[in-house]
Design a protein around this motif. Structure first.
Motif, PDB file in Angstrom:
ATOM      1  N   SER A 145       0.857  -1.185   0.000  1.00 39.04           N
ATOM      2  CA  SER A 145       0.000   0.000   0.000  1.00 39.04           C
ATOM      3  C   SER A 145       0.891   1.231   0.000  1.00 39.04           C
ATOM      4  CB  SER A 145      -0.946   0.021   1.197  1.00 39.04           C
ATOM      5  OG  SER A 145      -0.229   0.150   2.414  1.00 39.04           O
ATOM      6  N   GLY A 169      -1.752   2.353   7.132  1.00 40.09           N
ATOM      7  CA  GLY A 169      -2.847   2.978   7.843  1.00 40.09           C
ATOM      8  C   GLY A 169      -3.767   3.789   6.959  1.00 40.09           C
ATOM      9  N   GLN A 170      -3.567   3.722   5.663  1.00 43.89           N
ATOM     10  CA  GLN A 170      -4.414   4.478   4.745  1.00 43.89           C
ATOM     11  C   GLN A 170      -5.282   3.570   3.907  1.00 43.89           C
ATOM     12  OE1 GLN A 170      -4.530   7.969   4.562  1.00 43.89           O
ATOM     13  NE2 GLN A 170      -3.402   7.730   6.475  1.00 43.89           N
ATOM     14  N   GLY A 171      -5.336   2.293   4.285  1.00 40.70           N
ATOM     15  CA  GLY A 171      -6.219   1.374   3.597  1.00 40.70           C
ATOM     16  C   GLY A 171      -5.757   0.976   2.222  1.00 40.70           C
ATOM     17  N   GLU A 172      -6.613   0.345   1.507  1.00 43.38           N
ATOM     18  CA  GLU A 172      -6.463  -0.117   0.132  1.00 43.38           C
ATOM     19  C   GLU A 172      -5.111  -0.750  -0.135  1.00 43.38           C
ATOM     20  OE1 GLU A 172      -7.831   2.483  -2.855  1.00 43.38           O
ATOM     21  OE2 GLU A 172      -7.326   1.104  -4.458  1.00 43.38           O
ATOM     22  N   GLN A 173      -5.050  -2.036   0.038  1.00 45.28           N
ATOM     23  CA  GLN A 173      -3.846  -2.792  -0.244  1.00 45.28           C
ATOM     24  C   GLN A 173      -3.998  -3.523  -1.567  1.00 45.28           C
ATOM     25  OE1 GLN A 173      -2.953  -5.245   3.148  1.00 45.28           O
ATOM     26  NE2 GLN A 173      -2.925  -3.503   4.539  1.00 45.28           N
TER      27      GLN A 173
END
Lengths: 113, 113
Positions: free
Chosen positions: B94, B98-102
């Motif tokens: 990613s 901690g920012q999501g969307e992997q």
């Protein structure tokens, strides 16, 4: 701790049926919510996401609305196709947590012609 | 643009043998992850690397070691394989932890006999 609970499968539907896969979450912060899809023999792919309350994520006819009051992010599709057969994962991410993503156990969907 | 690649795709080991799973990403992402996927348990985080030069334990780190070789590559090593490590292993990356969307690789199916 932060966690996601999604409905157990497997789910079997006929083509053109309506799909709902339930997902609820527990988080101490303000999570972003995701649905990932895994087709046979492949890795996970992002299907849709929502980053704040009342947001609706949508993609390929699938939709999910971030409901803070019910801590839910249910996946829906009005008319499923055979090609939608896959495993669907609900996930959350909280920005304060470097461990990042928490996944549900997955729900296997089979769509029959 | 290959995304996230993993090698090998399949591997069979005997108890006590060692091996390294390789992962590379070409998206210039800062963060990389190793997960294992077991039936009915979703994905569980083994180790992650928030940035080049750093690694941290996830939910199930015992029996594994990792190396963030450079920004592109993140390897997972099993020093002494056990049958309990039979699983499908996924690498992900990613842009920021901690920012999501992997973004996920295709997986490595490992069997330990």
């Amino acid at each position: 701790g932060d966690s996601v609970t999604q409905m157990e499968g497997p789910v079997t539907l006929s083509e053109e049926a309506f799909l709902t896969i339930n997902c609820t979450y527990t988080a101490t912060g303000y999570p972003s919510l995701f649905w990932y899809v895994q087709y046979p023999g492949e890795g996970l792919q992002l299907l849709l996401k929502a980053t704040k309350a009342d947001d609706k994520g949508s993609n390929k006819g699938f939709e999910a609305t971030y409901r803070k009051e019910t801590t839910s992010f249910h996946l829906e599709k009005g008319s499923v196709q055979v090609s939608d057969s896959a495993v669907y994962f609900c996930a959350l991410s909280v920005t304060y947590n470097n461990n990042d993503m928490r996944f549900g156990a997955g729900t296997r969907l089979t769509v029959k012609p | 643009n290959a995304g996230v690649t993993q090698t090998p795709k399949f591997q069979v080991l005997k108890t006590g043998q060692s091996m390294t799973l390789q992962c590379a990403q070409d998206m210039n992402h800062n963060s990389m992850y190793w997960y294992r996927q077991d039936p009915g348990m979703g994905l569980r985080l083994i180790y992650y690397s928030a940035s080049e030069g750093t690694t941290d334990k996830g939910e199930v780190p015992n029996g594994y070691n990792v190396s963030r070789l450079n920004k592109r590559e993140f390897s997972l090593r099993l020093e002494s394989a056990a049958p309990s490590q039979t699983s499908v292993y996924f690498c992900a990356s990613s842009e920021i932890t901690g920012q999501g969307e992997q973004y996920f690789g295709p997986g490595t199916r490992l069997t330990v006999t």
